[in-house]
Design an enzyme around this catalytic site. Structure first.
Site, short mmCIF file in Angstrom:
data_model
loop_
_atom_site.label_atom_id
_atom_site.label_comp_id
_atom_site.label_asym_id
_atom_site.label_seq_id
_atom_site.Cartn_x
_atom_site.Cartn_y
_atom_site.Cartn_z
N CYS A 34 38.63 57.38 18.52
CA CYS A 34 39.06 56.07 19.02
C CYS A 34 39.60 55.15 17.94
O CYS A 34 40.11 54.08 18.24
CB CYS A 34 37.89 55.38 19.72
SG CYS A 34 36.54 55.08 18.57
N ASP A 36 37.82 53.51 15.77
CA ASP A 36 36.87 52.45 15.41
C ASP A 36 36.15 52.81 14.11
O ASP A 36 36.20 53.93 13.66
CB ASP A 36 35.85 52.25 16.55
CG ASP A 36 36.51 51.60 17.75
OD1 ASP A 36 37.51 50.89 17.57
OD2 ASP A 36 36.04 51.84 18.87
N CYS A 61 32.79 49.90 19.76
CA CYS A 61 32.52 49.45 21.12
C CYS A 61 31.02 49.17 21.31
O CYS A 61 30.23 49.30 20.39
CB CYS A 61 32.96 50.53 22.08
SG CYS A 61 31.93 51.99 21.88
N CYS A 105 30.59 57.77 20.07
CA CYS A 105 30.32 56.50 19.37
C CYS A 105 28.97 56.57 18.68
O CYS A 105 28.77 56.00 17.60
CB CYS A 105 30.32 55.34 20.36
SG CYS A 105 31.59 55.45 21.62
FE1 FES Z 1 35.21 53.71 19.51
FE2 FES Z 1 33.00 53.69 20.89
S1 FES Z 1 35.02 53.88 21.66
S2 FES Z 1 33.20 53.64 18.75
#
Ligand code: FES
Length: 206
Positions: A34, A36, A61, A105
């Site tokens: 993702c 992140d 998230c 995540c």
């Molecule tokens: Fe990126 Fe959860 S969707 S850390």
């Protein structure tokens, strides 16, 4: 998406959030799935190797923030040896479960904790820096989560073969053609492996 009350509590009021100035160890990792990111900072008692303080910052998230919160709670006061045993399934269980599509995540947060511990061990000559070999590839594949069921592709026996020859990572997968997650899994494997300088090419067959 259905989150447990515990996930919501930790997301709304995360514990141990922030940065430790002059930490004894730290790690920042990004999720290939993702994009992140999460950072974890540790203060460690050099004599006892107990984690005396731990903080995290997340640009992820709700699941990632909640996992960061719960694993820092679990790791606080533990020795490095004990904290290394914390796994992403344990973290998800401690949150009363996570939606399958959000398991990656949790993997990201726990992987970052393990990397921060390794950072300390390497700096203090308690362990050697990881050497790249075929096992590294398998370990990375264990971090690729099949989103439909929230389990990794190695456990799900979707990896028929994983090898490394002359700079080429060779992965043979078993995922049906009509599977809607197939391309995502392939993409994620590439992102997990391509940043290793030892890997010149990733060859994936399905
Ligand atoms: Fe990126 Fe959860 S969707 S850390």
């Amino acid at each position: 998406m259905q989150y447990s009350q515990k996930v919501l509590d930790h997301f709304m009021k995360p514990h141990n959030i922030g940065k430790i100035e002059n930490p004894d160890a730290e790690a920042t990792e990004g999720s290939p799935a993702c994009g992140d990111q999460i950072s974890i900072y540790l203060k460690i008692n050099a004599k006892t190797q107990v984690i005396e303080d731990i903080k995290f910052q997340s640009y992820g998230c709700a699941s990632n923030i909640a996992t960061g919160s719960i694993i820092t709670d679990i790791a606080m006061g533990k020795t490095l040896k004990e904290a290394k045993k914390i796994g992403w399934k344990e973290a998800a269980d401690a949150l009363d479960g996570l939606p399958p599509i959000k398991m990656h995540c949790s993997v990201l947060a726990v992987d970052t904790l393990h990397k921060a511990i390794k950072d300390y061990e390497v700096k203090h000559n308690l362990a050697e820096a990881d050497k790249f070999n075929k096992e590294t590839i398998v370990e990375e594949l264990k971090k690729v989560i099949y989103p439909q069921v929230g389990e990794d592709i190695v456990t799900l026996k979707m990896v028929k073969y994983a090898g490394f020859e002359n700079g080429v990572a060779i992965i043979d997968l078993e995922i049906p053609k009509f599977d809607e997650h197939r391309d995502n899994v392939v993409e994620e494997i590439r992102e997990h492996l391509e940043h290793y300088k030892e890997i010149k090419e990733v060859k994936i067959t399905i």
